[in-house]
Design an enzyme around this catalytic site. Structure first.
Site, PDB file in Angstrom:
ATOM      1  N   GLY A 178       0.787  -1.228   0.000  1.00 37.46           N
ATOM      2  CA  GLY A 178       0.000   0.000   0.000  1.00 37.46           C
ATOM      3  C   GLY A 178       0.818   1.277   0.000  1.00 37.46           C
ATOM      4  O   GLY A 178       0.270   2.364   0.089  1.00 37.46           O
ATOM      5  N   LYS A 199       2.266   2.949  -8.827  1.00 40.60           N
ATOM      6  CA  LYS A 199       2.427   4.137  -7.990  1.00 40.60           C
ATOM      7  C   LYS A 199       3.682   4.892  -8.427  1.00 40.60           C
ATOM      8  O   LYS A 199       4.746   4.274  -8.611  1.00 40.60           O
ATOM      9  CB  LYS A 199       2.548   3.735  -6.525  1.00 40.60           C
ATOM     10  N   LYS A 223      -1.984  -0.937 -12.384  1.00 45.73           N
ATOM     11  CA  LYS A 223      -1.709   0.432 -11.931  1.00 45.73           C
ATOM     12  C   LYS A 223      -0.394   0.488 -11.167  1.00 45.73           C
ATOM     13  O   LYS A 223      -0.106  -0.388 -10.353  1.00 45.73           O
ATOM     14  CB  LYS A 223      -2.842   0.969 -11.060  1.00 45.73           C
ATOM     15  N   GLU A 270     -10.986  -1.010  -9.549  1.00 45.93           N
ATOM     16  CA  GLU A 270      -9.684  -1.328  -8.945  1.00 45.93           C
ATOM     17  C   GLU A 270      -9.777  -2.592  -8.085  1.00 45.93           C
ATOM     18  O   GLU A 270     -10.792  -2.850  -7.447  1.00 45.93           O
ATOM     19  CB  GLU A 270      -9.211  -0.160  -8.077  1.00 45.93           C
ATOM     20  N   HIS A 319     -12.454   3.562  -6.975  1.00 47.72           N
ATOM     21  CA  HIS A 319     -11.289   3.388  -6.125  1.00 47.72           C
ATOM     22  C   HIS A 319     -11.579   2.225  -5.173  1.00 47.72           C
ATOM     23  O   HIS A 319     -12.667   2.133  -4.617  1.00 47.72           O
ATOM     24  CB  HIS A 319     -11.055   4.663  -5.318  1.00 47.72           C
ATOM     25  N   ALA A 320     -10.602   1.324  -5.020  1.00 47.44           N
ATOM     26  CA  ALA A 320     -10.778   0.214  -4.080  1.00 47.44           C
ATOM     27  C   ALA A 320      -9.424  -0.132  -3.478  1.00 47.44           C
ATOM     28  O   ALA A 320      -8.481   0.648  -3.556  1.00 47.44           O
ATOM     29  CB  ALA A 320     -11.405  -0.989  -4.776  1.00 47.44           C
ATOM     30  N   GLY A 321      -9.321  -1.299  -2.884  1.00 49.64           N
ATOM     31  CA  GLY A 321      -8.075  -1.660  -2.200  1.00 49.64           C
ATOM     32  C   GLY A 321      -8.264  -1.501  -0.712  1.00 49.64           C
ATOM     33  O   GLY A 321      -9.335  -1.775  -0.179  1.00 49.64           O
ATOM     34  N   ASN A 342      -0.814  10.071  -6.215  1.00 53.13           N
ATOM     35  CA  ASN A 342      -1.285  10.302  -4.848  1.00 53.13           C
ATOM     36  C   ASN A 342      -1.027  11.720  -4.332  1.00 53.13           C
ATOM     37  O   ASN A 342      -0.542  11.903  -3.224  1.00 53.13           O
ATOM     38  CB  ASN A 342      -0.674   9.263  -3.900  1.00 53.13           C
TER      39      ASN A 342
END
Lengths: 437, 437
Positions: free
Chosen positions: B38, B234, B232, B384, B353-355, B264
């Site tokens: 994360g 980061k 995706k 996501e 958006h998820a996770g 982010n």
């Protein structure tokens, strides 16, 4: 000259090197809803309250800060201040102010906590309370009222307190420095002028939404006698009521005095336009918070914003004609500096939001600094004033002939009387304990 | 068929009339930062966490809800949920859902508490947790998974759940009703299709910022084998690192699969433009959160917003090309309905958006409803997916061939195993107690 109970122990050779060894925060509430003080279209029964922060140092000197709330939920802000405490306790003042931008970002961008904002709502209110206390401590350490600390700072140091993240497309550090350097001209003259005349104020005390007409008339009469010439009226709950109340006030204050109206976010966009057109005959100078504070594109004529990124866009979009800074909703002096500079760049007058509890005490410092060191302009400018709860502060505001007189005591003017804090602490203070009986 | 441990006692003659008699909220944290799961440019060490809400009723049926957080500060959200509890406890389900718009406004516009937002930050996260639990309770009462409850609702009832305050300049109640009625055509066919094929997903599990290159390669290989075609990455901490990591991934997944990047909120506006241009060679479909989530005018290409008023303006200003709804940052199903309808009106694809923890479980219901009853479109749409922490839920998501398969169990899928809650409760659970040793 330093004043205050804690100064006896303070050792001046250690100035700036003292360390913050403890942070306490208390939930202090005033039962203002009992008399409808502060009532408006969205906040019908506010109990003016504060999350009240005290910073203890190893020198014996103490810093005081607060953020303003409306009663219920103050305990959430208290909880948020407690979560920030670990970032403050153990630091010495020198360490903080030598990289104040870094310290600001430490508080606002903690990698786990920023999810809860970022820089908005509860966590930003808590940040303001903590930073207000740090600024108070700094001003007390220098033996100056906060406005004077700011006025005496070099432009370079002022700029080093600002976090420019997300605003560099409108204001860079170099540009900010340039604006401040240019505004140095005539500074001493303006400082002398403020000491003599004070900063112009307007009053919101006459026309809270919950006041009956007779009370409203009496308050207007009294205010006119005391020299007030600018008046704000709360509107937005009922159109007929608003028309009647605005008519009374316009009659009372006459055609030459100034009237403002405030809807406290009550309307949708179309509703705002139609409602305001019905009140146009009373010639309000501005209409405050017609709709959601988030709605930049929604023709907001004026707004209190939660952070510098929102103010930036309201200015970019020409969506406001007056900027209302707030000492407790924005991230303390640091973020207010950014907004004052952006407003100056866009040539929009700043008319601070005040009232509540402690907001007048705090924001007077910022607007004095703005006039002396940034805007150098008083046209269309005035600072809100509400005549409530000042008696609970050790150094309350001084109003003379409808002007804020510059504070003389060291600090940021938000130290409360300890007896007040004890009586009003929620829920254990006597004021609240007795109410439940 | 109703499943779940609490259903034995449930009396169907009282359906909808049961009363909420208790609300508990717990601070549940997972030490994900230990393995850099994360991690991104702004959140370098998240501990995925939740304020976890349980509603007890006098029927024995229970509702479960949560909001997602990143570790520190979860106790602030817990405190905010506790402050909202008095508005929920004592009400019967029928009373809530027969005027769900009114109940939504009761929670978001309490005259004292709205000062702490309004509708943003901590207080809005807490509102989401509470409302998610109410929706879960409603779906369980009807014996349906939440998406099916929504799909079976009349357009009129759906619209009655939405608070249109501040968005009527873009979407009125009549218009929303009209959109929903029109989208009824082909509904049954789309529901059958979802039951068979599921909703397309993309994965964020391969490329967290803190993962070393070897781990990234291995995860890509595994994901490709499992049928994933959309990935995706980061970015935003270090440009050279980003170039290297994007190159690796593009090489691994080949030219035809889809790549997205997510900064982010790391950049200022100019910085975002220059940085992204350096990554353009890897052909990202979108660049997510390049700058402040508040910056509508700052060329945000895509954004997670905190409320419907922000989404409204991003759409009005053509400032996003994809809408990312969030089951926990927006005000539950109610506010997500408003955003889904506005996105449909502006013809912008929704990619949720998820996770985190529980976000996949929750948001799958909303996107299934969106396809079946609103958008009727799968082009450029995907939800996501992050492969973490699902084992802690009683009804975890089911992914087949990179698609979300429609949940079958009644409710909103966010009930956690009681053993998980006990072990992960902060700070008293064993997971955290043992860590301190």
């Amino acid at each position: 000259v330093l004043r205050g109970k804690n100064l006896g122990k303070f050792n001046f050779r250690d100035k700036m090197l003292h360390k913050i060894i403890n942070l306490t925060v208390r939930d202090v509430r005033f039962p203002t809803s009992l008399d409808q003080h502060g009532s408006d279209a969205m906040h019908t029964d506010p109990d003016y309250s504060a999350a009240y922060v005290v910073l203890d140092t190893d020198s014996g000197l103490t810093g005081f800060g607060l953020t303003f709330t409306l009663g219920k939920g103050t305990e959430i802000v208290v909880c948020a201040v407690e979560a920030l405490a670990r970032l403050v306790v153990g630091k010495c003042l020198q360490e903080i102010v030598s990289d104040f931008r870094g310290f600001y970002r430490l508080l606002t961008s903690d990698s786990q906590m920023r999810w809860l904002g970022p820089e908005k709502g509860v966590i930003h209110l808590a940040t303001a309370a903590v930073l207000n206390a740090v600024w108070d401590l700094w001003a007390r350490t220098e033996g100056k009222p906060l406005w004077k600390l700011l006025v005496d700072m070099e432009p370079k140091q002022l700029v080093s307190c600002i976090d420019f993240r997300y605003i560099t497309d409108v204001l860079t550090e170099e540009e900010a420095l340039d604006l401040l350097v240019k505004a140095q001209e005539g500074k001493q003259h303006r400082e002398d002028q403020m000491q003599k005349e004070g900063y112009p104020a307007y009053t919101t005390s006459c026309a809270w939404l919950g006041y009956p007409d007779e009370q409203l008339k009496q308050l207007c009469t009294d205010a006119l006698k005391s020299g007030w010439t600018r008046f704000k009226v709360k509107v937005g709950a009922d159109l007929e009521d608003d028309v009647r109340r605005c008519r009374i006030i316009r009659q009372m204050i006459g055609p030459d005095n100034t009237l403002m109206i405030d809807a406290n976010q009550r309307w949708d966009v179309a509703e705002a336009i139609s409602w305001v057109s019905k009140l146009a005959e009373f010639r309000p100078l501005w209409i405050e918070e017609p709709t959601s504070p988030d709605d930049i594109l929604g023709h907001a004529a004026i707004s209190k914003c939660q952070n510098r990124v929102m103010f930036k866009q309201f200015l970019q979009a020409s969506a406001l004609q007056f900027v209302q800074i707030d000492s407790c909703r924005l991230g303390s002096v640091n973020e207010n500096l950014a907004v004052l500079l952006m407003a100056h760049k866009f040539n929009v007058p700043v008319c601070p939001h005040a009232g509540g509890v402690g907001l007048c005490e705090l924001v007077q410092h910022l607007i004095l600094f703005d006039y002396i060191c940034v805007s150098a302009d008083l046209r269309n400018r005035m600072c809100e004033y509400v005549d409530h709860l000042h008696e609970h502060f050790t150094c309350p505001v001084v109003i003379q002939d409808a002007h804020y007189m510059p504070p003389k005591d060291p600090g940021y003017s938000c130290e409360m009387l300890e007896s007040t804090v004890q009586r009003h602490q929620y829920p254990e203070g006597n004021v609240w304990k007795n109410m439940k009986k």
